[in-house]
Design a protein around this motif. Sequence first.
Motif, mmCIF file in Angstrom:
data_model
loop_
_atom_site.group_PDB
_atom_site.id
_atom_site.type_symbol
_atom_site.label_atom_id
_atom_site.label_comp_id
_atom_site.label_asym_id
_atom_site.label_seq_id
_atom_site.Cartn_x
_atom_site.Cartn_y
_atom_site.Cartn_z
ATOM 1 N N GLN A 138 96.629 -15.315 -88.363
ATOM 2 C CA GLN A 138 95.575 -14.671 -87.565
ATOM 3 C C GLN A 138 94.767 -15.698 -86.774
ATOM 4 O O GLN A 138 93.557 -15.593 -86.634
ATOM 5 C CB GLN A 138 94.638 -13.826 -88.429
ATOM 6 C CG GLN A 138 95.165 -12.470 -88.807
ATOM 7 C CD GLN A 138 96.164 -12.538 -89.940
ATOM 8 O OE1 GLN A 138 96.010 -13.324 -90.857
ATOM 9 N NE2 GLN A 138 97.194 -11.715 -89.877
ATOM 10 N N GLY A 139 95.438 -16.728 -86.259
ATOM 11 C CA GLY A 139 94.786 -17.717 -85.412
ATOM 12 C C GLY A 139 94.009 -18.779 -86.156
ATOM 13 O O GLY A 139 93.345 -19.604 -85.547
ATOM 14 N N GLN A 140 94.076 -18.797 -87.487
ATOM 15 C CA GLN A 140 93.315 -19.762 -88.284
ATOM 16 C C GLN A 140 94.005 -21.125 -88.355
ATOM 17 O O GLN A 140 93.348 -22.130 -88.565
ATOM 18 C CB GLN A 140 93.108 -19.236 -89.710
ATOM 19 C CG GLN A 140 92.275 -17.979 -89.786
ATOM 20 C CD GLN A 140 90.841 -18.236 -89.395
ATOM 21 O OE1 GLN A 140 90.238 -19.205 -89.830
ATOM 22 N NE2 GLN A 140 90.293 -17.378 -88.564
ATOM 23 N N ARG A 163 105.974 -18.768 -76.947
ATOM 24 C CA ARG A 163 107.346 -18.260 -76.867
ATOM 25 C C ARG A 163 107.830 -18.382 -75.439
ATOM 26 O O ARG A 163 107.087 -18.152 -74.500
ATOM 27 C CB ARG A 163 107.401 -16.801 -77.318
ATOM 28 C CG ARG A 163 107.077 -16.637 -78.762
ATOM 29 C CD ARG A 163 107.287 -15.213 -79.194
ATOM 30 N NE ARG A 163 106.847 -15.090 -80.576
ATOM 31 C CZ ARG A 163 106.483 -13.988 -81.135
ATOM 32 N NH1 ARG A 163 106.507 -12.874 -80.441
ATOM 33 N NH2 ARG A 163 106.104 -13.958 -82.386
ATOM 34 N N MET A 164 109.085 -18.736 -75.315
ATOM 35 C CA MET A 164 109.735 -18.803 -74.008
ATOM 36 C C MET A 164 110.581 -17.540 -73.878
ATOM 37 O O MET A 164 111.327 -17.188 -74.780
ATOM 38 C CB MET A 164 110.613 -20.043 -73.896
ATOM 39 C CG MET A 164 109.836 -21.339 -74.108
ATOM 40 S SD MET A 164 108.600 -21.603 -72.872
ATOM 41 C CE MET A 164 109.518 -22.498 -71.692
ATOM 42 N N HIS A 165 110.454 -16.895 -72.753
ATOM 43 C CA HIS A 165 111.169 -15.638 -72.515
ATOM 44 C C HIS A 165 111.921 -15.795 -71.194
ATOM 45 O O HIS A 165 111.327 -16.070 -70.153
ATOM 46 C CB HIS A 165 110.143 -14.495 -72.440
ATOM 47 C CG HIS A 165 110.739 -13.148 -72.195
ATOM 48 N ND1 HIS A 165 111.519 -12.521 -73.113
ATOM 49 C CD2 HIS A 165 110.658 -12.320 -71.122
ATOM 50 C CE1 HIS A 165 111.896 -11.350 -72.618
ATOM 51 N NE2 HIS A 165 111.381 -11.204 -71.407
ATOM 52 N N GLN A 205 109.675 -17.503 -68.698
ATOM 53 C CA GLN A 205 108.244 -17.216 -68.775
ATOM 54 C C GLN A 205 107.738 -17.712 -70.128
ATOM 55 O O GLN A 205 108.380 -17.482 -71.149
ATOM 56 C CB GLN A 205 108.013 -15.708 -68.657
ATOM 57 C CG GLN A 205 106.567 -15.310 -68.772
ATOM 58 C CD GLN A 205 106.404 -13.783 -68.707
ATOM 59 O OE1 GLN A 205 107.321 -13.045 -69.065
ATOM 60 N NE2 GLN A 205 105.252 -13.347 -68.267
ATOM 61 N N GLN A 206 106.597 -18.412 -70.110
ATOM 62 C CA GLN A 206 106.003 -18.910 -71.349
ATOM 63 C C GLN A 206 104.859 -17.983 -71.733
ATOM 64 O O GLN A 206 103.959 -17.732 -70.937
ATOM 65 C CB GLN A 206 105.483 -20.331 -71.143
ATOM 66 C CG GLN A 206 104.872 -20.933 -72.379
ATOM 67 C CD GLN A 206 104.465 -22.387 -72.153
ATOM 68 O OE1 GLN A 206 105.137 -23.114 -71.432
ATOM 69 N NE2 GLN A 206 103.377 -22.777 -72.778
ATOM 70 N N VAL A 207 104.890 -17.466 -72.945
ATOM 71 C CA VAL A 207 103.891 -16.515 -73.422
ATOM 72 C C VAL A 207 103.195 -17.113 -74.645
ATOM 73 O O VAL A 207 103.863 -17.522 -75.591
ATOM 74 C CB VAL A 207 104.539 -15.162 -73.788
ATOM 75 C CG1 VAL A 207 103.496 -14.188 -74.299
ATOM 76 C CG2 VAL A 207 105.294 -14.589 -72.611
ATOM 77 N N SER A 208 101.850 -17.188 -74.592
ATOM 78 C CA SER A 208 101.060 -17.667 -75.736
ATOM 79 C C SER A 208 100.354 -16.482 -76.364
ATOM 80 O O SER A 208 99.695 -15.707 -75.685
ATOM 81 C CB SER A 208 100.013 -18.687 -75.273
ATOM 82 O OG SER A 208 100.621 -19.821 -74.748
ATOM 83 N N MET A 251 98.936 -25.616 -94.126
ATOM 84 C CA MET A 251 99.118 -25.467 -92.686
ATOM 85 C C MET A 251 100.147 -24.361 -92.435
ATOM 86 O O MET A 251 101.177 -24.288 -93.090
ATOM 87 C CB MET A 251 99.608 -26.780 -92.078
ATOM 88 C CG MET A 251 99.740 -26.696 -90.572
ATOM 89 S SD MET A 251 100.125 -28.251 -89.790
ATOM 90 C CE MET A 251 101.829 -28.446 -90.208
ATOM 91 N N CYS A 252 99.859 -23.539 -91.457
ATOM 92 C CA CYS A 252 100.756 -22.450 -91.084
ATOM 93 C C CYS A 252 101.978 -23.050 -90.399
ATOM 94 O O CYS A 252 101.853 -23.817 -89.442
ATOM 95 C CB CYS A 252 100.041 -21.475 -90.158
ATOM 96 S SG CYS A 252 101.088 -20.120 -89.584
ATOM 97 N N MET A 253 103.140 -22.724 -90.898
ATOM 98 C CA MET A 253 104.362 -23.283 -90.327
ATOM 99 C C MET A 253 104.821 -22.494 -89.083
ATOM 100 O O MET A 253 105.566 -23.014 -88.272
ATOM 101 C CB MET A 253 105.486 -23.299 -91.382
ATOM 102 C CG MET A 253 105.131 -24.159 -92.605
ATOM 103 S SD MET A 253 104.451 -25.782 -92.218
ATOM 104 C CE MET A 253 105.846 -26.629 -91.588
ATOM 105 N N SER A 254 104.352 -21.266 -88.928
ATOM 106 C CA SER A 254 104.751 -20.475 -87.762
ATOM 107 C C SER A 254 104.162 -21.030 -86.466
ATOM 108 O O SER A 254 104.788 -20.992 -85.417
ATOM 109 C CB SER A 254 104.309 -19.024 -87.917
ATOM 110 O OG SER A 254 104.916 -18.457 -89.053
ATOM 111 N N CYS A 255 102.927 -21.565 -86.551
ATOM 112 C CA CYS A 255 102.264 -22.070 -85.346
ATOM 113 C C CYS A 255 101.968 -23.569 -85.425
ATOM 114 O O CYS A 255 101.332 -24.124 -84.541
ATOM 115 C CB CYS A 255 100.975 -21.309 -85.096
ATOM 116 S SG CYS A 255 99.746 -21.534 -86.398
ATOM 117 N N HIS A 256 102.412 -24.220 -86.521
ATOM 118 C CA HIS A 256 102.200 -25.645 -86.750
ATOM 119 C C HIS A 256 100.714 -26.010 -86.744
ATOM 120 O O HIS A 256 100.318 -27.056 -86.223
ATOM 121 C CB HIS A 256 102.973 -26.500 -85.738
ATOM 122 C CG HIS A 256 104.442 -26.215 -85.746
ATOM 123 N ND1 HIS A 256 105.261 -26.601 -86.785
ATOM 124 C CD2 HIS A 256 105.226 -25.546 -84.867
ATOM 125 C CE1 HIS A 256 106.500 -26.202 -86.533
ATOM 126 N NE2 HIS A 256 106.508 -25.549 -85.382
#
Length: 186
Positions: A42-44, A22-24, A32-35, A10-15
């Motif tokens: 790569q989205g997998q 990301r919150m900005h 602002q919340q950015v997805s 499992m990718c730990m960056s995106c769980h």
Amino acid sequence: RGSRKGAAQMCMSCHGTGMQVRMHQLVPGMVQQVSTVCHSCQGQGQRISHKDRCKSCVGRKIMRQKKVLEVHIDKGMRDGQKIVFHGEGDQEPGIEPGDIIIVLDQREHSTFTRKGEDLVMSIELQLVEALCGFKKPVQTMDNRTLLITSNPGELIKPGDTKCVVNEGMPMYRRPFEKGRLIINFT
């Protein structure tokens, strides 16, 4: 956690979601919340170590491939009729492959017009031929020559028709049965 060689983790960056949130902070008190698509996987949602990745697809689980599909067009098929290749469309892991659908587009012929299983054509006659009889050769679509005749004394008027049985289009799924050749005289 134990890790097997070649197993995806499992990718730990995106769980495991494939998306990073990301919150900005724009100004104090306003965020602002950015997805975005996770850059690590790569989205997998899974990561495969570089040494364990497939050399062909580089861990994307998809390979581009050209495939030749042979299309059999049966005698008598009609304009707009569909030929379906089930499961031959684009494929991805976890998604059922789509179908490839081929729709027939009938080209117009210079001499014949198709009306179902019948072929319609026009023959222009001189006045002498219409009154005294004629013999006209007609080239069929399968490169045979038919001789269309009328007897002397048989009057052919403009708009008259003559039918030749079994010289039309083959019937679908009954290729040895054919429609008629309908000749309109002008």
